[in-house]
Scaffold this motif. Structure first.
Motif, PDB file in Angstrom:
ATOM      1  N   VAL A 326     -22.554 -12.491 -20.440  1.00 53.07           N
ATOM      2  CA  VAL A 326     -21.327 -12.509 -21.245  1.00 53.07           C
ATOM      3  C   VAL A 326     -20.212 -11.750 -20.521  1.00 53.07           C
ATOM      4  O   VAL A 326     -19.117 -12.264 -20.315  1.00 53.07           O
ATOM      5  CB  VAL A 326     -21.564 -11.897 -22.645  1.00 53.07           C
ATOM      6  N   GLY A 327     -20.508 -10.516 -20.116  1.00 50.03           N
ATOM      7  CA  GLY A 327     -19.485  -9.711 -19.453  1.00 50.03           C
ATOM      8  C   GLY A 327     -18.998 -10.329 -18.162  1.00 50.03           C
ATOM      9  O   GLY A 327     -17.810 -10.277 -17.845  1.00 50.03           O
ATOM     10  N   MET A 328     -19.908 -10.927 -17.410  1.00 48.19           N
ATOM     11  CA  MET A 328     -19.560 -11.463 -16.092  1.00 48.19           C
ATOM     12  C   MET A 328     -18.851 -12.814 -16.164  1.00 48.19           C
ATOM     13  O   MET A 328     -18.574 -13.432 -15.140  1.00 48.19           O
ATOM     14  CB  MET A 328     -20.816 -11.583 -15.219  1.00 48.19           C
ATOM     15  N   THR A 329     -18.574 -13.285 -17.386  1.00 49.55           N
ATOM     16  CA  THR A 329     -17.813 -14.530 -17.530  1.00 49.55           C
ATOM     17  C   THR A 329     -16.522 -14.301 -18.321  1.00 49.55           C
ATOM     18  O   THR A 329     -15.919 -15.249 -18.821  1.00 49.55           O
ATOM     19  CB  THR A 329     -18.649 -15.627 -18.226  1.00 49.55           C
ATOM     20  N   ARG A 330     -16.080 -13.036 -18.451  1.00 50.28           N
ATOM     21  CA  ARG A 330     -14.840 -12.757 -19.196  1.00 50.28           C
ATOM     22  C   ARG A 330     -13.606 -12.794 -18.299  1.00 50.28           C
ATOM     23  O   ARG A 330     -12.520 -13.134 -18.752  1.00 50.28           O
ATOM     24  CB  ARG A 330     -14.909 -11.382 -19.867  1.00 50.28           C
ATOM     25  N   GLY A 331     -13.751 -12.341 -17.039  1.00 54.90           N
ATOM     26  CA  GLY A 331     -12.570 -12.124 -16.203  1.00 54.90           C
ATOM     27  C   GLY A 331     -12.150 -13.341 -15.401  1.00 54.90           C
ATOM     28  O   GLY A 331     -12.965 -13.942 -14.710  1.00 54.90           O
ATOM     29  N   ARG A 332     -10.874 -13.710 -15.471  1.00 50.67           N
ATOM     30  CA  ARG A 332     -10.368 -14.843 -14.688  1.00 50.67           C
ATOM     31  C   ARG A 332     -10.372 -14.528 -13.194  1.00 50.67           C
ATOM     32  O   ARG A 332     -10.716 -15.371 -12.372  1.00 50.67           O
ATOM     33  CB  ARG A 332      -8.919 -15.160 -15.085  1.00 50.67           C
ATOM     34  N   ILE A 333      -9.956 -13.275 -12.847  1.00 47.09           N
ATOM     35  CA  ILE A 333      -9.743 -12.926 -11.448  1.00 47.09           C
ATOM     36  C   ILE A 333     -10.955 -12.222 -10.849  1.00 47.09           C
ATOM     37  O   ILE A 333     -11.362 -12.522  -9.723  1.00 47.09           O
ATOM     38  CB  ILE A 333      -8.509 -11.998 -11.318  1.00 47.09           C
ATOM     39  N   HIS A 334     -11.541 -11.275 -11.598  1.00 50.85           N
ATOM     40  CA  HIS A 334     -12.574 -10.416 -11.026  1.00 50.85           C
ATOM     41  C   HIS A 334     -13.634 -10.095 -12.073  1.00 50.85           C
ATOM     42  O   HIS A 334     -13.301  -9.814 -13.232  1.00 50.85           O
ATOM     43  CB  HIS A 334     -11.927  -9.110 -10.531  1.00 50.85           C
ATOM     44  N   ASN A 335     -14.905 -10.137 -11.681  1.00 47.22           N
ATOM     45  CA  ASN A 335     -16.012  -9.771 -12.560  1.00 47.22           C
ATOM     46  C   ASN A 335     -16.990  -8.918 -11.764  1.00 47.22           C
ATOM     47  O   ASN A 335     -17.315  -9.238 -10.618  1.00 47.22           O
ATOM     48  CB  ASN A 335     -16.723 -11.020 -13.097  1.00 47.22           C
ATOM     49  N   GLU A 336     -17.456  -7.852 -12.395  1.00 45.32           N
ATOM     50  CA  GLU A 336     -18.278  -6.888 -11.671  1.00 45.32           C
ATOM     51  C   GLU A 336     -19.343  -6.313 -12.597  1.00 45.32           C
ATOM     52  O   GLU A 336     -19.076  -5.990 -13.752  1.00 45.32           O
ATOM     53  CB  GLU A 336     -17.352  -5.769 -11.178  1.00 45.32           C
ATOM     54  N   ALA A 337     -20.577  -6.203 -12.085  1.00 42.84           N
ATOM     55  CA  ALA A 337     -21.674  -5.593 -12.838  1.00 42.84           C
ATOM     56  C   ALA A 337     -21.962  -4.215 -12.269  1.00 42.84           C
ATOM     57  O   ALA A 337     -21.925  -4.010 -11.050  1.00 42.84           O
ATOM     58  CB  ALA A 337     -22.921  -6.463 -12.753  1.00 42.84           C
ATOM     59  N   ILE A 338     -22.253  -3.260 -13.156  1.00 46.08           N
ATOM     60  CA  ILE A 338     -22.644  -1.922 -12.724  1.00 46.08           C
ATOM     61  C   ILE A 338     -24.164  -1.815 -12.812  1.00 46.08           C
ATOM     62  O   ILE A 338     -24.768  -2.170 -13.835  1.00 46.08           O
ATOM     63  CB  ILE A 338     -21.991  -0.840 -13.596  1.00 46.08           C
ATOM     64  N   ALA A 339     -24.782  -1.334 -11.740  1.00 48.29           N
ATOM     65  CA  ALA A 339     -26.234  -1.126 -11.713  1.00 48.29           C
ATOM     66  C   ALA A 339     -26.504   0.329 -11.355  1.00 48.29           C
ATOM     67  O   ALA A 339     -25.947   0.850 -10.386  1.00 48.29           O
ATOM     68  CB  ALA A 339     -26.889  -2.050 -10.689  1.00 48.29           C
TER      69      ALA A 339
END
Length: 395
Positions: A326-339
């Motif tokens: 869900v979070g990784m498909t919100r941003g038009r320009i940039h999407n980032e996951a924190i691990a």
């Protein structure tokens, strides 16, 4: 006719704006057709159905049948954001279709944020549908290669494929590895100021409300220190939270009289002794005034939120430390996951594990196991969130 409904009033407003037609909440449709719901003494959800002529306990008048949204054979009820429809609601919609002859068209994604309490309704209805259309192209993202990657992220066929997707995310700089939960929060706070400083909206997605609250209050404090917020004029929000002018907030209760919806996002324009003026985060011409009492009961800071809080939103960027897809498909320009991981291989495994967990269809056994886990967590005293717990939550 073709009424458009959505699981929440906010989602209905978004749908109506996008298609240029009136949309309503699915609860409004079902209420018009006699369904009533509430909670029993143990807090469990109870549903009932009025027949024409029955006395409606809410109005103390006889229920006359549907008046606002009658359905006829051949009508089509379009359910937007259908992945968030719970089983009680889906069951009522199915009964409504059967008795009126209307068709039900579910539009949504069963892998997006699932409904709180009951999951899998859309997946169940899809298996029994007379026709299923699956979209294979994504148009939200500026980068078409990332759009293709989100489709692979959505339902990886195996752990090996999930690891390959995680490696591709790492290669394009979409995984930020941090040492502990404090560093994860700091990364999200930093992301807010990086994007907001450029006039862009960023979605900060956490796994729990407590994490969202901690990040929200850190961002607010930094904005005060930077001179972006004035702490002298304050309103009291949900949970006695401090709300200042220019803060980003979310309303959590539909109120037709005030014109506000659950999960709608606003900027605080002005705080007065007895009321607060809010302006929509997406439409500067959309202004609302709510009472101090409404603020204290139903408004909280919303720089960061859980996956349910961000469902249906599209922003310029997203930083996700929770549900991944869900979070990784919100941003038009940039999407980032924190691990939270000590090395790159562990980070890839964590991201891949999140993908696989999102893929598995929820069964009764899964639900039972998760309920037992939730009861176990509820029975434990509150603990400070360490890296292991953050990692476990984000999975």
């Amino acid at each position: 006719g073709m009424p458009v409904v959505a699981p929440t009033k906010k989602a209905a407003t978004v749908a109506g704006r996008e298609i240029g037609a009136t949309a309503i909440s699915v609860q409004a449709l079902l209420a018009d057709h006699g369904w009533r719901w509430g909670r029993d003494s143990a807090g469990a959800e109870e549903w009932s159905r009025l027949a024409p002529g029955d006395t409606d306990a809410r109005t103390n008048r006889a229920y006359d049948g549907p008046r606002l949204y009658p359905l006829r054979p051949g009508d089509r009820v379009v359910v937007d954001e259908a992945g968030m429809v719970d089983l009680h609601t889906a069951n009522a919609l199915a009964a409504l279709a059967q008795e009126t002859g209307a068709g039900i068209a579910m539009v949504g994604d069963h892998l997006q944020a699932m409904p709180v309490g009951h999951a899998g309704a859309m997946a169940c209805l899809t298996r029994r549908a007379t026709a299923v259309v699956e979209l294979t192209a994504v148009h939200r993202f500026h980068d078409p290669t990332y759009a293709a990657l989100t489709l692979r992220m959505r339902e990886p066929a195996s752990t090996d494929e999930a690891l390959r997707v995680a490696a591709d995310l790492e290669e394009r700089g979409s995984i930020q590895r941090v040492a502990d939960a404090d560093a994860a929060r700091a990364a999200m706070v930093s992301a807010y100021f990086r994007w907001a400083g450029g006039g862009k909206r960023v979605a900060l997605v956490t796994s729990t409300n407590d994490e969202a609250t901690a990040i929200n209050e850190q961002i607010q404090e930094q904005r005060v220190q930077r001179g972006q917020l004035n702490p002298r004029r304050m309103a009291v929000g949900q949970g006695e939270q401090r709300i200042l002018e220019s803060d980003v907030v979310q309303t959590r209760q539909n109120d037709r009289g005030l014109g506000v919806e659950n999960r709608a996002l606003w900027t605080v324009r002005q705080i007065r002794p007895d009321e607060v003026e809010l302006v929509s985060l997406t439409d500067s011409g959309d202004v609302r005034r709510v009472s101090s009492d409404y603020m204290a009961e139903h408004v909280h800071l919303a720089y960061a939120s859980t996956v349910h809080g961000i469902q249906g939103e599209t922003t310029d960027a997203a930083v996700d430390a929770a549900g991944l897809y869900v979070g990784m498909t919100r941003g038009r320009i940039h999407n980032e996951a924190i691990a939270i991981a000590w090395d790159a291989a562990t980070a890839r495994e964590q991201i891949a594990d999140n993908m696989m967990r999102g893929r598995v269809e929820i069964s009764i056994d899964d639900s039972r196991d998760e309920t037992q886990a939730e009861l176990g967590r509820a029975a434990r005293p509150a603990l400070s969130v360490d890296a292991a717990e953050w990692s476990d939550r984000s999975r």
